[in-house]
Design a protein around this motif. Sequence first.
Motif, PDB file in Angstrom:
ATOM      1  N   PRO A   1       0.822  -1.223   0.000  1.00  0.00           N
ATOM      2  CA  PRO A   1       0.000   0.000   0.000  1.00  0.00           C
ATOM      3  C   PRO A   1       0.848   1.262   0.000  1.00  0.00           C
ATOM      4  O   PRO A   1       0.582   2.211   0.742  1.00  0.00           O
ATOM      5  CB  PRO A   1      -0.820  -0.143   1.288  1.00  0.00           C
ATOM      6  N   THR A   2       1.881   1.282  -0.837  1.00  0.00           N
ATOM      7  CA  THR A   2       2.758   2.447  -0.941  1.00  0.00           C
ATOM      8  C   THR A   2       1.946   3.671  -1.342  1.00  0.00           C
ATOM      9  O   THR A   2       1.155   3.629  -2.272  1.00  0.00           O
ATOM     10  CB  THR A   2       3.840   2.184  -2.004  1.00  0.00           C
ATOM     11  N   GLY A   3       2.144   4.755  -0.630  1.00  0.00           N
ATOM     12  CA  GLY A   3       1.428   5.988  -0.926  1.00  0.00           C
ATOM     13  C   GLY A   3       0.138   6.149  -0.165  1.00  0.00           C
ATOM     14  O   GLY A   3      -0.423   7.238  -0.133  1.00  0.00           O
ATOM     15  N   CYS A   4      -0.365   5.080   0.444  1.00  0.00           N
ATOM     16  CA  CYS A   4      -1.619   5.154   1.199  1.00  0.00           C
ATOM     17  C   CYS A   4      -1.330   5.587   2.629  1.00  0.00           C
ATOM     18  O   CYS A   4      -0.776   4.817   3.425  1.00  0.00           O
ATOM     19  CB  CYS A   4      -2.335   3.808   1.189  1.00  0.00           C
TER      20      CYS A   4
ATOM     21  N   ALA B   1       2.393   9.053   1.272  1.00  0.00           N
ATOM     22  CA  ALA B   1       3.345   8.168   1.955  1.00  0.00           C
ATOM     23  C   ALA B   1       4.161   7.391   0.936  1.00  0.00           C
ATOM     24  O   ALA B   1       4.152   6.175   0.884  1.00  0.00           O
ATOM     25  CB  ALA B   1       2.593   7.204   2.871  1.00  0.00           C
ATOM     26  N   HIS B   2       4.898   8.097   0.077  1.00  0.00           N
ATOM     27  CA  HIS B   2       5.675   7.453  -0.961  1.00  0.00           C
ATOM     28  C   HIS B   2       6.943   6.833  -0.378  1.00  0.00           C
ATOM     29  O   HIS B   2       7.488   7.307   0.618  1.00  0.00           O
ATOM     30  CB  HIS B   2       6.086   8.475  -2.038  1.00  0.00           C
ATOM     31  N   HIS B   3       7.414   5.789  -1.042  1.00  0.00           N
ATOM     32  CA  HIS B   3       8.662   5.156  -0.637  1.00  0.00           C
ATOM     33  C   HIS B   3       9.786   5.752  -1.466  1.00  0.00           C
ATOM     34  O   HIS B   3       9.914   5.480  -2.654  1.00  0.00           O
ATOM     35  CB  HIS B   3       8.592   3.643  -0.860  1.00  0.00           C
ATOM     36  N   VAL B   4      10.612   6.599  -0.856  1.00  0.00           N
ATOM     37  CA  VAL B   4      11.677   7.299  -1.569  1.00  0.00           C
ATOM     38  C   VAL B   4      12.905   6.406  -1.651  1.00  0.00           C
ATOM     39  O   VAL B   4      13.375   5.877  -0.647  1.00  0.00           O
ATOM     40  CB  VAL B   4      12.021   8.630  -0.865  1.00  0.00           C
ATOM     41  N   ARG B   5      13.483   6.253  -2.867  1.00  0.00           N
ATOM     42  CA  ARG B   5      14.604   5.349  -3.079  1.00  0.00           C
ATOM     43  C   ARG B   5      15.938   6.080  -3.178  1.00  0.00           C
ATOM     44  O   ARG B   5      16.978   5.462  -2.985  1.00  0.00           O
ATOM     45  CB  ARG B   5      14.373   4.534  -4.363  1.00  0.00           C
ATOM     46  N   ARG B   6      15.967   7.367  -3.519  1.00  0.00           N
ATOM     47  CA  ARG B   6      17.231   8.098  -3.638  1.00  0.00           C
ATOM     48  C   ARG B   6      17.063   9.467  -3.041  1.00  0.00           C
ATOM     49  O   ARG B   6      16.543  10.376  -3.673  1.00  0.00           O
ATOM     50  CB  ARG B   6      17.644   8.203  -5.110  1.00  0.00           C
ATOM     51  N   PRO B   7      17.452   9.680  -1.784  1.00  0.00           N
ATOM     52  CA  PRO B   7      17.281  10.994  -1.170  1.00  0.00           C
ATOM     53  C   PRO B   7      18.028  12.077  -1.940  1.00  0.00           C
ATOM     54  O   PRO B   7      19.192  11.933  -2.267  1.00  0.00           O
ATOM     55  CB  PRO B   7      17.869  10.810   0.232  1.00  0.00           C
ATOM     56  N   ALA B   8      17.355  13.129  -2.237  1.00  0.00           N
ATOM     57  CA  ALA B   8      17.963  14.285  -2.896  1.00  0.00           C
ATOM     58  C   ALA B   8      16.995  15.444  -2.772  1.00  0.00           C
ATOM     59  O   ALA B   8      15.785  15.241  -2.700  1.00  0.00           O
ATOM     60  CB  ALA B   8      18.240  13.994  -4.376  1.00  0.00           C
ATOM     61  N   ARG B   9      17.535  16.656  -2.785  1.00  0.00           N
ATOM     62  CA  ARG B   9      16.640  17.793  -2.591  1.00  0.00           C
ATOM     63  C   ARG B   9      15.844  18.093  -3.844  1.00  0.00           C
ATOM     64  O   ARG B   9      14.637  18.338  -3.774  1.00  0.00           O
ATOM     65  CB  ARG B   9      17.454  19.025  -2.179  1.00  0.00           C
ATOM     66  N   GLU B  10      16.509  18.040  -4.995  1.00  0.00           N
ATOM     67  CA  GLU B  10      15.830  18.448  -6.216  1.00  0.00           C
ATOM     68  C   GLU B  10      15.077  17.312  -6.887  1.00  0.00           C
ATOM     69  O   GLU B  10      13.997  17.500  -7.407  1.00  0.00           O
ATOM     70  CB  GLU B  10      16.840  19.054  -7.204  1.00  0.00           C
ATOM     71  N   ARG B  11      15.654  16.111  -6.929  1.00  0.00           N
ATOM     72  CA  ARG B  11      15.008  15.001  -7.604  1.00  0.00           C
ATOM     73  C   ARG B  11      15.044  13.779  -6.705  1.00  0.00           C
ATOM     74  O   ARG B  11      16.030  13.537  -6.012  1.00  0.00           O
ATOM     75  CB  ARG B  11      15.734  14.654  -8.910  1.00  0.00           C
ATOM     76  N   VAL B  12      13.968  13.013  -6.693  1.00  0.00           N
ATOM     77  CA  VAL B  12      13.954  11.767  -5.933  1.00  0.00           C
ATOM     78  C   VAL B  12      13.418  10.662  -6.826  1.00  0.00           C
ATOM     79  O   VAL B  12      12.631  10.894  -7.741  1.00  0.00           O
ATOM     80  CB  VAL B  12      13.075  11.867  -4.667  1.00  0.00           C
ATOM     81  N   SER B  13      13.864   9.452  -6.552  1.00  0.00           N
ATOM     82  CA  SER B  13      13.296   8.280  -7.196  1.00  0.00           C
ATOM     83  C   SER B  13      12.326   7.681  -6.203  1.00  0.00           C
ATOM     84  O   SER B  13      12.700   7.327  -5.091  1.00  0.00           O
ATOM     85  CB  SER B  13      14.393   7.270  -7.540  1.00  0.00           C
ATOM     86  N   ALA B  14      11.059   7.612  -6.575  1.00  0.00           N
ATOM     87  CA  ALA B  14      10.029   7.186  -5.644  1.00  0.00           C
ATOM     88  C   ALA B  14       9.230   6.031  -6.216  1.00  0.00           C
ATOM     89  O   ALA B  14       9.089   5.893  -7.433  1.00  0.00           O
ATOM     90  CB  ALA B  14       9.089   8.345  -5.315  1.00  0.00           C
TER      91      ALA B  14
END
Length: 357
Positions: A46-49, A259-272
């Motif tokens: 339930p990613t994002g829920c 409630a997204h699951h972030v895979r690459r912390p970054a300020r400008e761009r994230v992989s979610a």
Amino acid sequence: MTTWDTMWDTLGGRGAVGVWLVGARGSTGTTTIVGALALRAGLVRPTGCVTARRDFASASLPRFDELVFGGHDIARTPLAERAERLADEGVVPPGLPRLVRDGLLAAEEEVRPGATGADDDRDRPSGENGRDRKNRGTQEDREDREDQEETIRRLTGDLLSFRRRLGLERVVVIDLAPPGPAAPPHPAHLSSSTLRRALAAGERILPSGALYACAALRADCSYVDLTTPPGRRLPALAELASERGVPYVAGDGATGARAHHVRRPARERVSAEDFPGARTARRSDRWSREPAPAASLVIDLARLVALADRAGLHGPVPEPALLFDGTAPDASADRAGPPGGRYAALVAWARGLSVPV
């Protein structure tokens, strides 16, 4: 082995909640249904829920597998076909529509022709093809022969039939259709009594969204408006919700804090990882109205508003709109502020609701 059709039919009874999507065959509606079916089958998380977080565990929310879907739409592209297109576009994971195809076919059986209103000189949402435009013309021609009161009665009948046939405890109607222009001001927009008189007289005064809202409230269904800017809402609808004893929720349609699951912390761009399982890259400080994050919002709203209905709340209910960017139009000052504060207020509200056993 249990088929999707028999599962759909046997979900009725106490606890089962109908989720009726206005714009069911659109990108967000289809993604919502695909995601809910995949959740039920254990194919995705339930990613994002937001309501799947541990903070909501003690709230009496309906389970994901208690949600049963239907809807209205003018577009005619079937859900299964629309889902395959979304998979090709990367909105949902490749192959997922095929895994839940039987469920999509069952949901397709619960989608009914939609309606146009006094505002419908607008383009249809993305996903409409030539066949949809042709069918829309046929729909509009038919509605030229029926006044708005007749249209509302038809839409109401669809909702009552859905609830009765599937034995649903309650139904939450969520309007996902693109917002149209505001209807010209009319005295009938100000109160439910003047609205009833104008409709009975055959006047064509309501935008399409208000037609769906009237139908939902007359059918004693909760109603969530994700489309209309705050300044264009009709006071008559809030009054009607109070009279019918059901919740009415209005927000700005933005996806809010998900409630997204972030895979690459970054300020400008994230992989979610978006719901239901697709991976996207975007700015970390901006979440758009894209179908995937919006779909998780729809499921959260369905669960929260069903809870509010079970708890006996009625009329305008601002708390579920704390999920949106900004605050609800009629939220009190203490609900304003950063997303963290709104989230805490939402959790406290949900936990504090008392529902019958």
